[in-house]
Write an enzyme that holds these catalytic residues in place. Sequence first.
Site, PDB file in Angstrom:
ATOM      1  N   ALA A  83       0.839  -1.205   0.000  1.00  0.00           N
ATOM      2  CA  ALA A  83       0.000   0.000   0.000  1.00  0.00           C
ATOM      3  C   ALA A  83       0.871   1.251   0.000  1.00  0.00           C
ATOM      4  O   ALA A  83       1.988   1.253   0.525  1.00  0.00           O
ATOM      5  CB  ALA A  83      -0.910   0.009   1.225  1.00  0.00           C
ATOM      6  N   THR A 117       6.534   4.195   6.202  1.00  0.00           N
ATOM      7  CA  THR A 117       5.986   5.533   6.012  1.00  0.00           C
ATOM      8  C   THR A 117       6.494   6.433   7.149  1.00  0.00           C
ATOM      9  O   THR A 117       7.220   5.987   8.034  1.00  0.00           O
ATOM     10  CB  THR A 117       4.449   5.526   6.039  1.00  0.00           C
ATOM     11  N   VAL A 164      16.644   4.540  14.754  1.00  0.00           N
ATOM     12  CA  VAL A 164      17.884   5.214  15.152  1.00  0.00           C
ATOM     13  C   VAL A 164      19.026   4.638  14.332  1.00  0.00           C
ATOM     14  O   VAL A 164      19.275   3.429  14.377  1.00  0.00           O
ATOM     15  CB  VAL A 164      18.181   5.023  16.651  1.00  0.00           C
ATOM     16  N   LEU A 216      22.236   0.853  10.957  1.00  0.00           N
ATOM     17  CA  LEU A 216      23.219   0.521  11.995  1.00  0.00           C
ATOM     18  C   LEU A 216      22.564  -0.263  13.130  1.00  0.00           C
ATOM     19  O   LEU A 216      21.428   0.030  13.522  1.00  0.00           O
ATOM     20  CB  LEU A 216      23.837   1.796  12.559  1.00  0.00           C
ATOM     21  N   GLU A 271      14.464  14.339   5.803  1.00  0.00           N
ATOM     22  CA  GLU A 271      13.024  14.118   5.775  1.00  0.00           C
ATOM     23  C   GLU A 271      12.435  15.004   4.674  1.00  0.00           C
ATOM     24  O   GLU A 271      13.103  15.956   4.207  1.00  0.00           O
ATOM     25  CB  GLU A 271      12.402  14.488   7.124  1.00  0.00           C
ATOM     26  N   ASP A 291      14.154  15.628  15.134  1.00  0.00           N
ATOM     27  CA  ASP A 291      14.351  14.216  14.777  1.00  0.00           C
ATOM     28  C   ASP A 291      15.404  13.575  15.683  1.00  0.00           C
ATOM     29  O   ASP A 291      15.261  12.425  16.097  1.00  0.00           O
ATOM     30  CB  ASP A 291      14.764  14.104  13.309  1.00  0.00           C
ATOM     31  N   LYS A 317      15.190  10.410  18.456  1.00  0.00           N
ATOM     32  CA  LYS A 317      16.100   9.265  18.474  1.00  0.00           C
ATOM     33  C   LYS A 317      16.748   9.065  19.834  1.00  0.00           C
ATOM     34  O   LYS A 317      16.827   7.927  20.327  1.00  0.00           O
ATOM     35  CB  LYS A 317      17.168   9.447  17.391  1.00  0.00           C
TER      36      LYS A 317
END
Length: 814
Positions: free
Chosen positions: A506, A556, A610, A614, A668, A679, A683
């Site tokens: 989707a 998403t 995060v 990694l 982003e 952001d 994290k």
Amino acid sequence: MQVLKFGGSSVANAENINKVVALVIQALTKDRTILVVSAFGGITDMLIQAAAQAAAGDESYKEKLQEIEHRHLAAVKALLPLTGQSAVLSAVKTRCNEIDDICSGAFLLGELSARTQDKIVSYGELLSSLVVAARFDALGVPNNWKDSRQVIRTDSDFGHAAVDFAATNPLIQQYIESLPDADLFIFPGFIAADEKNTTTTLGRGGSDYTAAILAAAVDAGALEIWTDVSGMMTADPRLVSNPRLIPYISYQEAMELSHFGAKVIYPPTIQPVMRKGIPVWIKNTFSPADPGTVIEFETVQNGSSIRGISSVAKIALLSLEGSGMVGIPGFSKRLFEALSAKQINVILITQGSSEHSICVGIDEASAAAAKQAVDNAFDHEIGAGKVEPLIIETGLSIIALVGDHMKSHPGVSGKLFGALGRNGVNVRAIAQGSSERNISAVVAADDVRKAINVLHEEFFETSYKQLNIFVAGTGNVGRRLIDQLLQQHQYLLDNLRINIRVVGLANSRKMVFANEGIDLRNWQTALEEGEPMDLDAWIAGIATRNLRNSVFVDVTANAHVASRYASLLQKSISIVACNKIACSSIYGNYRLLKDLAREYNARFLFETNVGAGLPVIGTLNDLTRSGDKIKRIEAVLSGTLNFVFNHYNGEKPFSEVVRQAQTEGYTEPDPRLDLSGRDVMRKIMILARESGEKTEMEDIENQSFLPASCVPGTVEDFYAAMVKEEKHFKSLYQAAAAEGKKLKFVARYDNGKASVGLQHIGPDHDLYHLYGKDNVVLFYTTRYAEQPLVVKGAGAGAEVTASGVFADILRTIN
């Protein structure tokens, strides 16, 4: 002597009958042969329907009878030369007229007794056996047709008569001995007669039973049951895509499987041949070279303690409960007497050691009658409050594991319930016989397909494990993920024995489901041809498909998608989330999702929240699970910000460096989420939470470097504001350069406090030598107190992020 029985599909038409005749002629070269045949495929059902319609006053029963007559007459004309058709056509017409007369009587009376129905359905086998015998005559093969009603004696339990072996065996033996030179004897299956010569039947599938009765009576060397499948299978092929043939099976195992829904052989068939030790072969009329299944006393173990998995649908559970039952003898006896009086068969029984309740499984169709009978039987106790009215649960099925060798293999029950639990299949009741040959579990009917596939994979499919994944999001990361899944598909099959199928896909515009898997070479076309995206329908479609080993993959950045995680986890559907919104929402929601995953045996994995690909969260989890304690974390967690400050030196405008980062896919969609530090706050909060801290976003200090003028407006407004603020950004760079240091946007977690902000980092610091879009995380722990454990590498980019999602998908298997 040998006995061969051919089922309805084997004699469904002239073409199939010729196959049967060829096989019988081949068998005659080995030994004298008794041939038993069923009615033409579908005829018994048509006779039952016609009889019911007639009794209901529905004149359309005549159309059914005309179709039955036409099929038999057409077979005669196709099988016999013109000169030999007359007598057989006349015999067929005579019997069809008799059926019509009986149905006319039912129509006039407006009723249909069990005795009358037995008489009507008996014509199916009579007609088919006459047609088959006529074909042998036409080919010049001597044969002796015998009406089974003349030699098989039963009681008068119409519809499911019990055989009187003491009377039957001598009649069969006398008949065979009366024709000492004959090689081929033909009998209609399914039908018999009571001592008054009234027609009875042996139950649906009773032609197998007829063959077994004849085989036992004449001490046959073998009984061959020819059908349209190549033997008994480890599971129903209609439910499991790759069932295995069972080459050898014991009489007891075959009985258990047949009683629990394996329709290849009729349950009562085993008893007569088992008493005489006559081996039974299950063979395929349409693939006679296939080895089939042999049923006998001693069998070879197939590498598994389980021989097969079967199921019974449309089960109701009856629960009799009450404190007045404890320590009082006779409650069970009265319960079963009440059910027996109404001729209700009990399929499964279980009782708690507290004696507070008795639970039995019956056919769902008998549930209402059972409740009335039991409530009447315990009317006094119910009125006195000692016993509750009978509790009925419907919409259930029984699944059963069968195998003689389960008793010598501990842990079978554990594997059964563990596999079901991991896939969210709730078990309502269990039963295991003292022989340890059968473990039965009652589950919701909607869960049967999933349950049988899960168990078949657990006990039989050592070749590979199947994952069914639903991917939301087909942007940069989603596309790379699909490419990687396609590229690695064969490798995973060959080396890890894992088959990953994308069964749902989707994006913001479209959605598509494909239970057998979407062709990833043409996924764009499949998605474009799908339905308009509807998140509610998408989530409901995942849940209702109820596929085993289901994984929801969210690539998403959509808050509405993240809000549905809880409902999926409650269905035991694992979640792999690239989307950071759920884990960075309020702590209560984060904790709820973690708890739901544990409660419903699902995985909730979000490694790429995060550090992209990694192993940051995985490493942190390994540390805490092994007993280490996180003291401090220092990290550069934004590949975007690291890229920007590694490329900005005051010569090229700051806004151009940011645009370059966005063009290369490191930011982003709205770069302000990265540059504002928000952001990074998410994290470090996720890392703090995974370390055991109850942290919220407002608890994190953000030393932002963005001027206030860059925050409002559109993305383009943001770029225009950065151009105007170039002097500010240059001053930041120059201040750090003057000290011989670099600008790094650093996230810190130290003894419960978290912060993010732009810092000057000197050459002696572990964060100094960090280039491009790399991330680095330094874990200072009880064990790594002086020299930190370092995780370093590319922390942004669609390819590495997709690979991190891929790795999480594979982790759901464990």
